[in-house]
Structure formats: structure tokens, C-alpha cells
Write an enzyme that holds these catalytic residues in place. Structure first.
Site, PDB file in Angstrom:
ATOM      1  N   THR A  61      -4.647  -9.641   0.064  1.00 49.09           N
ATOM      2  CA  THR A  61      -5.205  -8.905  -1.070  1.00 49.09           C
ATOM      3  C   THR A  61      -5.037  -7.394  -0.898  1.00 49.09           C
ATOM      4  OG1 THR A  61      -7.387  -8.821   0.009  1.00 49.09           O
ATOM      5  CG2 THR A  61      -6.964 -10.677  -1.457  1.00 49.09           C
ATOM      6  N   LYS A  93      -4.711  -1.227   5.307  1.00 50.19           N
ATOM      7  CA  LYS A  93      -3.953  -0.182   6.015  1.00 50.19           C
ATOM      8  C   LYS A  93      -4.836   1.013   6.349  1.00 50.19           C
ATOM      9  CE  LYS A  93       0.663  -1.306   4.251  1.00 50.19           C
ATOM     10  NZ  LYS A  93       0.376  -2.288   3.176  1.00 50.19           N
ATOM     11  N   ILE A  97     -10.063   8.281  11.396  1.00 54.35           N
ATOM     12  CA  ILE A  97     -10.777   8.285  12.674  1.00 54.35           C
ATOM     13  C   ILE A  97     -11.698   7.066  12.739  1.00 54.35           C
ATOM     14  CG2 ILE A  97     -10.674  10.805  12.828  1.00 54.35           C
ATOM     15  CD1 ILE A  97     -13.743  10.783  12.161  1.00 54.35           C
ATOM     16  N   GLY A  98     -12.057   6.694  13.959  1.00 53.08           N
ATOM     17  CA  GLY A  98     -12.841   5.471  14.173  1.00 53.08           C
ATOM     18  C   GLY A  98     -14.105   5.407  13.343  1.00 53.08           C
ATOM     19  N   ARG A 231       5.885 -10.212  -5.239  1.00 53.00           N
ATOM     20  CA  ARG A 231       6.501 -10.320  -6.560  1.00 53.00           C
ATOM     21  C   ARG A 231       7.487 -11.464  -6.681  1.00 53.00           C
ATOM     22  NH1 ARG A 231       7.728  -4.008  -6.649  1.00 53.00           N
ATOM     23  NH2 ARG A 231       7.558  -4.446  -4.407  1.00 53.00           N
TER      24      ARG A 231
HETATM   25  O1  6AU Z   1       6.759  -8.853  -1.928  1.00 51.30           O
HETATM   26  P1  6AU Z   1       6.339  -7.541  -2.571  1.00 51.30           P
HETATM   27  O2  6AU Z   1       7.346  -6.449  -2.387  1.00 51.30           O
HETATM   28  O3  6AU Z   1       5.908  -7.707  -3.992  1.00 51.30           O
HETATM   29  O4  6AU Z   1       4.971  -7.107  -1.820  1.00 51.30           O
HETATM   30  C1  6AU Z   1       4.933  -6.801  -0.452  1.00 51.30           C
HETATM   31  C2  6AU Z   1       3.506  -6.568  -0.015  1.00 51.30           C
HETATM   32  C3  6AU Z   1       2.810  -5.379  -0.678  1.00 51.30           C
HETATM   33  C4  6AU Z   1       2.862  -4.287   0.374  1.00 51.30           C
HETATM   34  O5  6AU Z   1       1.705  -3.463   0.317  1.00 51.30           O
HETATM   35  C5  6AU Z   1       2.912  -5.052   1.690  1.00 51.30           C
HETATM   36  O6  6AU Z   1       3.480  -6.323   1.398  1.00 51.30           O
HETATM   37  N1  6AU Z   1       3.703  -4.419   2.776  1.00 51.30           N
HETATM   38  C6  6AU Z   1       3.151  -4.191   4.066  1.00 51.30           C
HETATM   39  C7  6AU Z   1       1.919  -4.778   4.541  1.00 51.30           C
HETATM   40  C8  6AU Z   1       1.632  -6.177   4.333  1.00 51.30           C
HETATM   41  O7  6AU Z   1       1.179  -4.187   5.276  1.00 51.30           O
HETATM   42  C9  6AU Z   1       3.841  -3.440   4.995  1.00 51.30           C
HETATM   43  C10 6AU Z   1       5.192  -3.100   4.753  1.00 51.30           C
HETATM   44  O8  6AU Z   1       5.865  -2.558   5.615  1.00 51.30           O
HETATM   45  N2  6AU Z   1       5.740  -3.437   3.545  1.00 51.30           N
HETATM   46  C11 6AU Z   1       5.039  -4.100   2.570  1.00 51.30           C
HETATM   47  O9  6AU Z   1       5.612  -4.400   1.513  1.00 51.30           O
HETATM   48  O10 6AU Z   1       1.468  -5.757  -0.939  1.00 51.30           O
END
Ligand code: 6AU
Length: 263
Positions: A61, A93, A97-98, A231
Site C-alpha cells: 500500500t 519509505k 531521524i529516528g 500498474r
Molecule cells: O509496478 P508499478 O511501476 O506500477 O509500481 C511499482 C511500485 C510503486 C513504487 O512506489 C514502488 O513499487 N517502488 C519501490 C518500492 C516498493 O519501495 C522502490 C523502487 O525502487 N521502485 C518502485 O517502483 O508503488
């Protein structure tokens, strides 16, 4: 003469309950597919999750993109997670800071730690971000993934940054269960999870930096554990197309895994 452990066998390499449950779920459902549900309306969000639920080990999510968020949504999400037996990964993501990330994780309107089995964080602040998040998540049995690499063109998370992220994870194995990355790294053993976004069978990119590889490239060639697909699955407009795509990606991910463990 496989030397690779199955997902189910790897559950015992972890003390973290979220990691164990994820691996057990993958084995039981024969799925290494996580669906990323990046839509802005609660109605679409819940209907996509109910449709793909049978095919996934994990739902990812971005809770903060929902325009009509209401706490009752979380109750419904948890019900779907029990109905279909999947875990929940909030792709927050964290990157501060902690003290700040501990508040962002536990409070605000979303109260992520209450419902997300797994969340993720950037390594850029250094180990204090793990201290902060684990002060909230560890007592609840939650798990954390560090972003060691990104799927996007021109990503700065490479080389020494990626290596330092691995060291941060190794020093915090109770809470850090693995990585968001593009490959299994550094002769890396089977005791970290590698979850990989940037997966698509029909498209190579999105014109905004995203880059797609196939489930086979990700699971077999790069030895990752979980494909994250957004997607590519919910892009179609009918529930039937969403279901068909989820099935297609589940099959592609699982057959690549079977091939990998039989090597
Ligand atoms: O398959 P997509 O391109 O529609 O969606 C990819 C999903 C998105 C991004 O926020 C996430 O994966 N994502 C992440 C994550 C999971 O942390 C890191 C990254 O390097 N690339 C990426 O696309 O929700």
C-alpha cells in the site's frame, strides 16, 4: 541436487514473525507475487485487493495517496488480509531521524505500525532510523526492509551506498528482514528477503524513470524472492482483467522460482 532452500524452509532462518509468516504464506499459496495497489479511491483500493487476494502473498500500500481515507478502511483491509491470507506492506519509505520516523510510524492519521506487517526505509539517515522504527515495530512483531537499490533510471542507491545499506541490515537482523532491491547481493545468503519492484511483462518503462524487467529476470536471473507488480496488474479496467493479470504474474513468478530452486 539443489543447494537452495525453499521459501518454506527459509522461514526457520528468521526470528522475526513477519518474515516467517511471509515465507510460510508464500509456500502455502504458491505465490511470490506482491501487488502494489496505487489508487486514490477507497472503493477501487478494496475492490482490487479483493480481486487479486487469492493470487498474492503480500499487498503493498501507499496509504497516503487515498483521497477518502477513513480509519474504517483499515478494518476492511485487515478483513481482506484474513479472508485471502496475505500480509500487508506499507511502502512508506521512511527517511528521517529516528525520533521523527518513530512518530510517523506509530501516530498521525494512518498509525501504520498498527496494521502493516512490513514497512520500508531509506538508509540515508544511518542506523538511527532503524533504532527509531524498531522501538515501535519490534514489540509488535513487525519487520523492516531497507531500500538498497531502486528500480529507476539514474538511481543514486548504488555501489558504496548499497554496500553500507547491507551492513546496516546485518547489524539489525531482529528487525531488518531484507531489502527492496533489484538483485540478491554480495553472495547474499538465503536469510534476507529481497523484494523487487519494477516488474512488468508488457512494458519497459513509464516515461517517468520507472524501468521494468520480467518476473523471470527478477526471480531466476537476479535471485530475488518477491516480485512487486502495480500498474501491470490493476491497469486494466475490468475486474476480470485484473484477476487474469494477477494469475498470469503469479504463474510467471512461481514457475521462475521452481526453476531456480531446481538448479
Ligand atoms: O509496478 P508499478 O511501476 O506500477 O509500481 C511499482 C511500485 C510503486 C513504487 O512506489 C514502488 O513499487 N517502488 C519501490 C518500492 C516498493 O519501495 C522502490 C523502487 O525502487 N521502485 C518502485 O517502483 O508503488
Amino acid at each position: 541436487s539443489s543447494h537452495l532452500q525453499s521459501y518454506g524452509q527459509r522461514a526457520q532462518n528468521f526470528t522475526n514473525p513477519a518474515a516467517k509468516l511471509l515465507l510460510e504464506t508464500m509456500e502455502r499459496k504458491k505465490s511470490n507475487l506482491a501487488v502494489s495497489v496505487d489508487v486514490t479511491k477507497t472503493k477501487d483500493f478494496l475492490s482490487i485487493i479483493d480481486t487479486v487476494g487469492p493470487f498474492v502473498c503480500l499487498i503493498k500500500t501507499h496509504i497516503d495517496i487515498l483521497e477518502d481515507f477513513d480509519p474504517s478502511l483499515i478494518t476492511q483491509l485487515k478483513e481482506l488480509s484474513q479472508k485471502h491470507n496475505f500480509l500487508i506492506f506499507e511502502d512508506r519509505k521512511f527517511a528521517d531521524i529516528g525520533n521523527t520516523v518513530a512518530l510517523q510510524y506509530s501516530r498521525g492519521v494512518h498509525r501504520i505500525a498498527d496494521w502493516a506487517h512490513i514497512t520500508n526505509a531509506h538508509a540515508v539517515p544511518g542506523p538511527g532510523i532503524i533504532t527509531g522504527l524498531s522501538s515501535v515495530g519490534l514489540p509488535l512483531g513487525r519487520g523492516l526492509l531497507l531500500l538498497a537499490e531502486m528500480s529507476t533510471k539514474g538511481s543514486l542507491a548504488t555501489g558504496a551506498y548499497t554496500d553500507a545499506t547491507l551492513r546496516m541490515a546485518e547489524n539489525n537482523r531482529d528487525f531488518v528482514v531484507g531489502f527492496v532491491a533489484q538483485q540478491r547481493m554480495g553472495g547474499h545468503h538465503e536469510d534476507f528477503l529481497v523484494l523487487t519492484p519494477g516488474v512488468g511483462l508488457d512494458s519497459k518503462g513509464d516515461g517517468m524513470g520507472q524501468q521494468y524487467r520480467t518476473p523471470r529476470e527478477v526471480i531466476l536471473d537476479s535471485a530475488c524472492d518477491v516480485i512487486i507488480v502495480g500498474r501491470g496488474i490493476y491497469g486494466g479496467d475490468t475486474a476480470e482483467s485484473v484477476r487474469a493479470q494477477a494469475q498470469r504474474y503469479q504463474d510467471a513468478g512461481w514457475s521462475s522460482y521452481l526453476e531456480r530452486i531446481s538448479l
